[in-house]
Enzyme design. Structure first.
Site, PDB file in Angstrom:
ATOM      1  N   GLU A   6       9.566  17.486  14.296  1.00  0.00           N
ATOM      2  CA  GLU A   6       9.786  17.250  12.840  1.00  0.00           C
ATOM      3  C   GLU A   6       8.861  18.083  12.041  1.00  0.00           C
ATOM      4  O   GLU A   6       7.754  18.083  12.183  1.00  0.00           O
ATOM      5  CB  GLU A   6       9.663  15.810  12.520  1.00  0.00           C
ATOM      6  CG  GLU A   6      10.009  15.595  11.221  1.00  0.00           C
ATOM      7  CD  GLU A   6       9.816  14.076  10.737  1.00  0.00           C
ATOM      8  OE1 GLU A   6       8.789  13.567  10.835  1.00  0.00           O
ATOM      9  OE2 GLU A   6      11.135  13.522  10.036  1.00  0.00           O
TER      10      GLU A   6
ATOM     11  N   CYS B 288      13.560  12.084   5.688  1.00  0.00           N
ATOM     12  CA  CYS B 288      13.563  11.567   7.085  1.00  0.00           C
ATOM     13  C   CYS B 288      14.959  11.999   7.677  1.00  0.00           C
ATOM     14  O   CYS B 288      15.162  12.237   8.527  1.00  0.00           O
ATOM     15  CB  CYS B 288      13.299   9.992   7.116  1.00  0.00           C
ATOM     16  SG  CYS B 288      14.161   9.446   6.147  1.00  0.00           S
TER      17      CYS B 288
ATOM     18  N   GLU C 219      10.288   2.470  10.390  1.00  0.00           N
ATOM     19  CA  GLU C 219      11.257   3.616   9.914  1.00  0.00           C
ATOM     20  C   GLU C 219      10.472   4.785  10.226  1.00  0.00           C
ATOM     21  O   GLU C 219       9.602   5.209   9.363  1.00  0.00           O
ATOM     22  CB  GLU C 219      11.659   3.305   8.709  1.00  0.00           C
ATOM     23  CG  GLU C 219      12.821   2.332   8.703  1.00  0.00           C
ATOM     24  CD  GLU C 219      13.895   2.242   9.527  1.00  0.00           C
ATOM     25  OE1 GLU C 219      14.459   3.285  10.091  1.00  0.00           O
ATOM     26  OE2 GLU C 219      14.474   1.191   9.731  1.00  0.00           O
TER      27      GLU C 219
ATOM     28  N   LYS D   4       0.782  -1.368  -0.103  1.00  0.00           N
ATOM     29  CA  LYS D   4       0.084  -0.028  -0.057  1.00  0.00           C
ATOM     30  C   LYS D   4       1.005   1.367   0.142  1.00  0.00           C
ATOM     31  O   LYS D   4       1.679   1.427   0.961  1.00  0.00           O
ATOM     32  CB  LYS D   4      -1.020   0.042   1.300  1.00  0.00           C
ATOM     33  CG  LYS D   4      -2.015   1.340   1.113  1.00  0.00           C
ATOM     34  CD  LYS D   4      -2.024   1.923   2.629  1.00  0.00           C
ATOM     35  CE  LYS D   4      -1.830   3.498   2.780  1.00  0.00           C
ATOM     36  NZ  LYS D   4      -1.970   4.436   1.636  1.00  0.00           N
TER      37      LYS D   4
HETATM   38  P1  NDP Z   1       2.389   8.862   7.197  1.00  0.00           P
HETATM   39  O1  NDP Z   1       2.659   8.256   8.483  1.00  0.00           O
HETATM   40  O2  NDP Z   1       1.224  10.075   7.160  1.00  0.00           O
HETATM   41  O3  NDP Z   1       1.994   7.801   6.169  1.00  0.00           O
HETATM   42  C1  NDP Z   1       2.852   6.875   5.669  1.00  0.00           C
HETATM   43  C2  NDP Z   1       2.009   5.664   5.078  1.00  0.00           C
HETATM   44  O4  NDP Z   1       1.148   5.135   6.048  1.00  0.00           O
HETATM   45  C3  NDP Z   1       1.181   6.149   3.797  1.00  0.00           C
HETATM   46  O5  NDP Z   1       1.001   5.021   3.166  1.00  0.00           O
HETATM   47  C4  NDP Z   1      -0.274   6.411   4.720  1.00  0.00           C
HETATM   48  O6  NDP Z   1      -1.395   6.248   3.908  1.00  0.00           O
HETATM   49  C5  NDP Z   1      -0.207   5.330   5.778  1.00  0.00           C
HETATM   50  N1  NDP Z   1      -1.061   5.309   6.723  1.00  0.00           N
HETATM   51  C6  NDP Z   1      -1.613   6.502   7.171  1.00  0.00           C
HETATM   52  N2  NDP Z   1      -2.427   6.211   8.318  1.00  0.00           N
HETATM   53  C7  NDP Z   1      -2.394   4.830   8.311  1.00  0.00           C
HETATM   54  C8  NDP Z   1      -2.905   3.802   9.354  1.00  0.00           C
HETATM   55  N3  NDP Z   1      -3.777   4.249  10.513  1.00  0.00           N
HETATM   56  N4  NDP Z   1      -2.710   2.604   9.254  1.00  0.00           N
HETATM   57  C9  NDP Z   1      -1.902   2.198   8.243  1.00  0.00           C
HETATM   58  N5  NDP Z   1      -1.022   2.861   7.437  1.00  0.00           N
HETATM   59  C10 NDP Z   1      -1.543   4.247   7.689  1.00  0.00           C
HETATM   60  O7  NDP Z   1       3.881   9.646   6.756  1.00  0.00           O
HETATM   61  P2  NDP Z   1       4.062  10.329   5.562  1.00  0.00           P
HETATM   62  O8  NDP Z   1       3.740   9.623   4.267  1.00  0.00           O
HETATM   63  O9  NDP Z   1       3.702  11.713   5.623  1.00  0.00           O
HETATM   64  O10 NDP Z   1       5.674  10.263   5.439  1.00  0.00           O
HETATM   65  C11 NDP Z   1       6.536  11.344   6.061  1.00  0.00           C
HETATM   66  C12 NDP Z   1       6.979  10.666   7.179  1.00  0.00           C
HETATM   67  O11 NDP Z   1       7.820   9.408   7.005  1.00  0.00           O
HETATM   68  C13 NDP Z   1       8.096  11.803   8.135  1.00  0.00           C
HETATM   69  O12 NDP Z   1       7.812  11.329   9.237  1.00  0.00           O
HETATM   70  C14 NDP Z   1       9.431  11.059   7.650  1.00  0.00           C
HETATM   71  O13 NDP Z   1      10.343  11.440   8.806  1.00  0.00           O
HETATM   72  C15 NDP Z   1       9.049   9.626   7.623  1.00  0.00           C
HETATM   73  N6  NDP Z   1      10.137   9.049   6.967  1.00  0.00           N
HETATM   74  C16 NDP Z   1      10.850   7.953   7.622  1.00  0.00           C
HETATM   75  C17 NDP Z   1      12.127   7.325   7.107  1.00  0.00           C
HETATM   76  C18 NDP Z   1      12.876   6.608   7.917  1.00  0.00           C
HETATM   77  O14 NDP Z   1      13.446   5.733   7.219  1.00  0.00           O
HETATM   78  N7  NDP Z   1      13.019   6.653   9.004  1.00  0.00           N
HETATM   79  C19 NDP Z   1      12.081   7.537   5.450  1.00  0.00           C
HETATM   80  C20 NDP Z   1      11.246   8.319   4.951  1.00  0.00           C
HETATM   81  C21 NDP Z   1      10.317   9.053   5.688  1.00  0.00           C
HETATM   82  P3  NDP Z   1      -1.905   7.695   3.179  1.00  0.00           P
HETATM   83  O15 NDP Z   1      -0.926   8.334   2.386  1.00  0.00           O
HETATM   84  O16 NDP Z   1      -3.107   6.864   2.573  1.00  0.00           O
HETATM   85  O17 NDP Z   1      -2.499   8.343   4.477  1.00  0.00           O
END
Ligand code: NDP
Length: 511
Positions: free
Chosen positions: A399, A299, A265, A190
């Site tokens: 963040e 990130c 992550e 997903k």
């Molecule tokens: P989100 O947490 O908003 O979303 C990440 C994924 O989770 C999306 O596919 C989202 O779907 C999905 N999601 C949202 N709600 C749920 C739920 N209740 N249950 C399961 N899945 C869910 O993060 P972002 O996409 O905004 O990404 C940015 C974040 O990612 C930042 O905090 C960044 O630091 C972190 N990140 C960390 C990395 C690492 O390696 N540590 C690398 C890259 C990013 P949908 O889009 O449909 O809401």
């Protein structure tokens, strides 16, 4: 256009953006409910990239069933043969690198040079993990008993739920799917709702590379519906998630109810230490790249610069000069330095933090939405710098995920170390110094999963473990050999060829 591309979307109609489908059991299919959502170009939201399936639990159930059905065949496929398919996939990505990169820039905004780098990360991990097909090592060790053989082997866990963010829309799915697949798991993927097109292109290439039907399944749709359904499914024993810490914690609570294997992550608040003896031009290069690349939406983005007071002014002068000259615009223009933020909510969030920052430090550059001229229809935000920020201020702790940099002055190296570690996150950290002893102290004492010396906080390579300490994760790692731990169970095997009962710890006791 390839045959698989044609199958992923409805027939082209010039007036309408194409509608793309889910990929389940080897076929491109509409969601059961038939609802769709749009993905837009954040540099110009009038440009609709496509329509995608707004899937529901019913679609997830079908995808999980397909992955379960394919599992016995895939886990018994010899690992080197699985690796060959990964290799073909990597080669296809390499062939289509420019097409993928341009699609990425259009859909999520990062400048084209960085988009090419994102695709290259996907290629690198595909080739690295293809090799794991021939080198998924276990241990063969002597038994403590005569005529007995002992070894340990890695085995797949089952159906893997892969949930990914939008900021590395090719690299991160590859970081997760490649180790999952090469070790014999099947996948339900997903992607983020902001980047379903990148995910679709990726899965099209996977199908073209020869991953058998059901081994890779793509379900687009909202996190609260599709993501939750994957997390809650009793038939998905292993999950890999990258995203916000708040989402990760919620997933961890739900996954814990079924004791699932879960790799997280999450967020970061990455710091750069600049000591008084540093090469300030080099430090400026590293900080500008780390803070404003991908518009600060990495990130590993640097959002805190912890500087010895003696060099605050000359460093700030350099940073401000460089950031002021950065050109904003569509990342497809090779001369643009900073692309848009991902969406309106991101612009509002970053703007909100700028307001908080005004009360905490002194704003020296930027601080506002950029909307003049060709930026009018996009989600642009000016590169922003605050000075005189204290380590525990909110803009130094939370963040922001945008192009906002805080300069934190400190008296000396000891204070710098304390400030660097004073965060609940622990992904990436860096130090600029010419003092080899100070560099080694940083390497030893920084509380972060990735440490750079005389480089910014961004630049991980795929053959080393990637991940963070503290609230950036839960101890798992992506990339490198460490990635295999997220997707495999260990099995220890004893073969007794003595022809009699031999009891370990009893028959061979030395007393
Ligand atoms: P989100 O947490 O908003 O979303 C990440 C994924 O989770 C999306 O596919 C989202 O779907 C999905 N999601 C949202 N709600 C749920 C739920 N209740 N249950 C399961 N899945 C869910 O993060 P972002 O996409 O905004 O990404 C940015 C974040 O990612 C930042 O905090 C960044 O630091 C972190 N990140 C960390 C990395 C690492 O390696 N540590 C690398 C890259 C990013 P949908 O889009 O449909 O809401």
């Amino acid at each position: 256009m390839t045959e698989t591309v044609e199958r992923a979307s409805t027939p082209a109609n010039r007036a309408e953006p194409p509608t793309y489908r889910n990929f389940i059991a080897g076929s491109w299919v509409d969601s059961v409910a038939g609802e769709t959502f749009e993905s837009q170009n954040p540099a110009d939201i009038r440009d609709v990239v496509g329509r995608f399936q707004q899937s529901t639990k019913a679609d997830v159930a079908m995808a999980v069933k397909a992955a379960e059905t394919a599992l016995p065949m895939w886990r018994r496929t010899p690992a080197p043969k699985r690796g060959e398919i990964l290799y073909r996939f990597g080669a296809l990505m390499a062939e289509q690198k420019e097409r993928l990169a341009r699609a990425m820039t259009r859909e999520m905004g990062k400048v084209i040079a960085e988009a090419r780098g994102d695709v290259q990360e996907g290629i690198d991990i595909a080739f690295l993990m293809a090799g794991e097909g021939r080198r998924t090592f276990g241990d063969t060790v002597p038994s403590e008993l005569p005529d007995k053989w002992a070894m340990s082997v890695r085995q797949p866990i089952g159906v893997a739920g892969i949930i990914t963010p939008w900021n590395f829309p090719i690299a991160i799915p590859c970081w997760k799917m490649m180790p999952a697949l090469v070790t014999g798991n099947t996948v339900v993927f997903k992607p983020a709702s902001d980047t379903p097109h990148c995910a679709t292109l990726l899965v099209e290439l996977m199908a073209q590379a020869g991953f058998p039907a059901g081994t890779v399944n793509l379900v687009t749709g909202a996190g609260g519906e599709v993501g939750d359904a994957i997390v809650d499914s009793p038939d998905v024993p292993v999950l890999s998630f990258t995203g916000r810490s708040a989402t990760g914690k919620r997933i961890a609570e739900r996954a814990a109810r079924r004791l699932k294997r879960l790799s997280l992550e999450l967020g970061g608040k990455n710091g750069v230490v600049v000591l008084g003896d540093a090469d300030l031009d080099l430090a400026t290069d590293g900080i500008v790249w780390s803070a404003f690349g991908t518009s600060g939406q990495r990130c590993t983005a640097a959002s805190r610069v912890i500087v010895e007071r003696s060099v605050v002014e000359p460093l700030l002068e350099r940073l401000e000069g460089r950031a002021r000259r950065m050109r904003l615009g569509s990342g497809l223009d090779e001369t643009v330095d900073v692309g848009p933020l991902i969406n309106e909510a991101a612009v509002e969030k970053v703007g909100g933090y700028v307001e908080i920052g005004r009360a905490e430090g002194e704003l020296v550059l930027g601080g506002g939405r950029a909307s003049g001229g060709e930026l009018a229809n996009g989600w642009f935000f000016e590169p922003t710098i605050f000075r005189d920020v204290r380590p525990m201020d909110r803009i130094a702790q939370e963040e922001i995920f945008g192009p906002v940099l805080s300069i934190i002055p400190v008296a000396d190296e000891t204070q710098a170390l304390t400030a660097l570690n004073q965060t609940r996150y622990g992904l990436s950290a860096s130090i600029f110094t010419r003092d080899v002893n100070a560099a080694f102290r940083a390497m030893r004492d920084f509380e972060a999963g990735i440490v750079y010396v005389n480089a910014g906080t961004t630049g991980a390579e795929t053959h080393l473990p990637f991940g963070g300490w503290k609230e950036t994760g839960n101890g798992h790692r992506e990339a490198g050999h460490a990635a295999l731990d997220s997707f495999t169970e260990w099995k220890s095997i004893y073969v007794d060829f003595s022809g009699r009962l031999q009891r370990a710890q009893i028959d061979n006791a030395s007393d």
